[in-house]
Design a protein around this motif. Sequence first.
Motif, PDB file in Angstrom:
ATOM      1  N   ILE A   9       0.851  -1.186   0.000  1.00  0.00           N
ATOM      2  CA  ILE A   9       0.000   0.000   0.000  1.00  0.00           C
ATOM      3  C   ILE A   9       0.896   1.248   0.000  1.00  0.00           C
ATOM      4  CG2 ILE A   9      -1.690   1.337   1.308  1.00  0.00           C
ATOM      5  CD1 ILE A   9      -2.814  -1.294   2.309  1.00  0.00           C
ATOM      6  N   GLY A  10       0.650   2.129  -0.923  1.00  0.00           N
ATOM      7  CA  GLY A  10       1.433   3.348  -1.025  1.00  0.00           C
ATOM      8  C   GLY A  10       2.775   3.126  -1.703  1.00  0.00           C
ATOM      9  N   GLY A  11       3.050   1.936  -2.159  1.00  0.00           N
ATOM     10  CA  GLY A  11       4.312   1.669  -2.846  1.00  0.00           C
ATOM     11  C   GLY A  11       4.337   2.366  -4.196  1.00  0.00           C
ATOM     12  N   VAL A  12       5.491   2.894  -4.588  1.00  0.00           N
ATOM     13  CA  VAL A  12       5.626   3.617  -5.846  1.00  0.00           C
ATOM     14  C   VAL A  12       6.704   2.928  -6.658  1.00  0.00           C
ATOM     15  CG1 VAL A  12       6.204   5.842  -6.907  1.00  0.00           C
ATOM     16  CG2 VAL A  12       4.956   5.776  -4.754  1.00  0.00           C
ATOM     17  N   ASN A  13       6.445   2.824  -7.914  1.00  0.00           N
ATOM     18  CA  ASN A  13       7.411   2.234  -8.827  1.00  0.00           C
ATOM     19  C   ASN A  13       8.684   3.087  -8.799  1.00  0.00           C
ATOM     20  OD1 ASN A  13       8.828   1.208 -10.978  1.00  0.00           O
ATOM     21  ND2 ASN A  13       7.149   1.373 -12.447  1.00  0.00           N
ATOM     22  N   PRO A  14       9.858   2.520  -8.542  1.00  0.00           N
ATOM     23  CA  PRO A  14      11.091   3.324  -8.478  1.00  0.00           C
ATOM     24  C   PRO A  14      11.382   4.065  -9.780  1.00  0.00           C
ATOM     25  CG  PRO A  14      11.527   1.060  -7.820  1.00  0.00           C
ATOM     26  CD  PRO A  14      10.109   1.131  -8.253  1.00  0.00           C
ATOM     27  N   TYR A  15      11.043   3.489 -10.902  1.00  0.00           N
ATOM     28  CA  TYR A  15      11.245   4.165 -12.190  1.00  0.00           C
ATOM     29  C   TYR A  15      10.371   5.409 -12.271  1.00  0.00           C
ATOM     30  CZ  TYR A  15      11.203   5.083 -17.180  1.00  0.00           C
ATOM     31  OH  TYR A  15      11.295   5.689 -18.395  1.00  0.00           O
ATOM     32  N   GLN A  16       9.107   5.253 -11.848  1.00  0.00           N
ATOM     33  CA  GLN A  16       8.185   6.379 -11.878  1.00  0.00           C
ATOM     34  C   GLN A  16       8.650   7.477 -10.930  1.00  0.00           C
ATOM     35  OE1 GLN A  16       4.202   5.330 -10.810  1.00  0.00           O
ATOM     36  NE2 GLN A  16       3.365   7.322 -11.370  1.00  0.00           N
ATOM     37  N   ARG A  17       9.140   7.124  -9.731  1.00  0.00           N
ATOM     38  CA  ARG A  17       9.640   8.105  -8.770  1.00  0.00           C
ATOM     39  C   ARG A  17      10.826   8.861  -9.357  1.00  0.00           C
ATOM     40  NH1 ARG A  17      11.762   5.293  -3.937  1.00  0.00           N
ATOM     41  NH2 ARG A  17       9.634   4.555  -3.748  1.00  0.00           N
ATOM     42  N   ASN A  18      11.712   8.171 -10.042  1.00  0.00           N
ATOM     43  CA  ASN A  18      12.886   8.783 -10.663  1.00  0.00           C
ATOM     44  C   ASN A  18      12.458   9.765 -11.750  1.00  0.00           C
ATOM     45  OD1 ASN A  18      15.515   9.337 -11.288  1.00  0.00           O
ATOM     46  ND2 ASN A  18      15.845   7.487 -12.486  1.00  0.00           N
ATOM     47  N   MET A  19      11.459   9.403 -12.552  1.00  0.00           N
ATOM     48  CA  MET A  19      10.990  10.281 -13.622  1.00  0.00           C
ATOM     49  C   MET A  19      10.320  11.535 -13.040  1.00  0.00           C
ATOM     50  SD  MET A  19      12.028   8.991 -16.365  1.00  0.00           S
ATOM     51  CE  MET A  19      11.164  10.013 -17.518  1.00  0.00           C
ATOM     52  N   GLU A  20       9.594  11.381 -11.952  1.00  0.00           N
ATOM     53  CA  GLU A  20       8.936  12.539 -11.328  1.00  0.00           C
ATOM     54  C   GLU A  20       9.961  13.528 -10.785  1.00  0.00           C
ATOM     55  OE1 GLU A  20       6.171  11.189  -8.422  1.00  0.00           O
ATOM     56  OE2 GLU A  20       4.890  10.202  -9.901  1.00  0.00           O
ATOM     57  N   THR A  21      11.012  13.036 -10.167  1.00  0.00           N
ATOM     58  CA  THR A  21      12.039  13.946  -9.639  1.00  0.00           C
ATOM     59  C   THR A  21      12.762  14.660 -10.778  1.00  0.00           C
ATOM     60  OG1 THR A  21      13.634  12.131  -9.496  1.00  0.00           O
ATOM     61  CG2 THR A  21      12.393  12.670  -7.506  1.00  0.00           C
ATOM     62  N   GLN A  22      12.970  13.969 -11.897  1.00  0.00           N
ATOM     63  CA  GLN A  22      13.617  14.619 -13.038  1.00  0.00           C
ATOM     64  C   GLN A  22      12.732  15.720 -13.613  1.00  0.00           C
ATOM     65  OE1 GLN A  22      14.658  11.592 -15.848  1.00  0.00           O
ATOM     66  NE2 GLN A  22      16.380  10.836 -14.637  1.00  0.00           N
ATOM     67  N   ARG A  23      11.420  15.479 -13.667  1.00  0.00           N
ATOM     68  CA  ARG A  23      10.499  16.501 -14.157  1.00  0.00           C
ATOM     69  C   ARG A  23      10.478  17.705 -13.220  1.00  0.00           C
ATOM     70  NH1 ARG A  23       5.786  12.941 -14.458  1.00  0.00           N
ATOM     71  NH2 ARG A  23       6.688  11.264 -15.662  1.00  0.00           N
ATOM     72  N   GLN A  24      10.506  17.467 -11.934  1.00  0.00           N
ATOM     73  CA  GLN A  24      10.483  18.567 -10.973  1.00  0.00           C
ATOM     74  C   GLN A  24      11.755  19.399 -11.063  1.00  0.00           C
ATOM     75  OE1 GLN A  24       9.799  16.758  -7.201  1.00  0.00           O
ATOM     76  NE2 GLN A  24       7.596  16.461  -7.547  1.00  0.00           N
ATOM     77  N   GLU A  25      12.894  18.749 -11.247  1.00  0.00           N
ATOM     78  CA  GLU A  25      14.151  19.483 -11.365  1.00  0.00           C
ATOM     79  C   GLU A  25      14.181  20.300 -12.650  1.00  0.00           C
ATOM     80  OE1 GLU A  25      17.336  16.709 -10.991  1.00  0.00           O
ATOM     81  OE2 GLU A  25      16.955  16.336  -8.867  1.00  0.00           O
ATOM     82  N   ALA A  26      13.575  19.790 -13.712  1.00  0.00           N
ATOM     83  CA  ALA A  26      13.554  20.523 -14.976  1.00  0.00           C
ATOM     84  C   ALA A  26      12.645  21.746 -14.871  1.00  0.00           C
ATOM     85  CB  ALA A  26      13.080  19.614 -16.095  1.00  0.00           C
ATOM     86  N   GLN A  27      11.627  21.685 -14.031  1.00  0.00           N
ATOM     87  CA  GLN A  27      10.701  22.795 -13.895  1.00  0.00           C
ATOM     88  C   GLN A  27      11.193  23.878 -12.943  1.00  0.00           C
ATOM     89  OE1 GLN A  27       7.022  21.032 -12.700  1.00  0.00           O
ATOM     90  NE2 GLN A  27       6.543  20.260 -14.738  1.00  0.00           N
ATOM     91  N   LYS A  28      12.202  23.611 -12.141  1.00  0.00           N
ATOM     92  CA  LYS A  28      12.715  24.611 -11.210  1.00  0.00           C
ATOM     93  C   LYS A  28      13.319  25.780 -11.986  1.00  0.00           C
ATOM     94  CE  LYS A  28      13.828  21.680  -7.274  1.00  0.00           C
ATOM     95  NZ  LYS A  28      14.905  21.171  -6.430  1.00  0.00           N
TER      96      LYS A  28
END
Length: 94
Positions: A9-28
Amino acid sequence: MKINDTGRIGGVNPYQRNMETQRQEAQKPARKKDQVSISSEAIEMLEAQSRANDPERAKKLEDLKQRIASGTYQVDAGKLADKLMPYFKDFPRN
């Protein structure tokens, strides 16, 4: 077979987590550099301070103070009226 595995429960795919952090860094936004700005009021104060240190102005002020103290200073009524006229023209009538 367990359908409701509590460990997932609440587990996140590590690949998906990595892609989300990359998107957030690109938007900064890029960091802004520090800036200093001096207001027009501050510039006026600096100019007034430099005028106050003028020896000719200090001499004129001292002469004016002495004339007022001795009672020999006369106010030119015409010049005074010319200076006050714009104020009274803009003064609201009640």
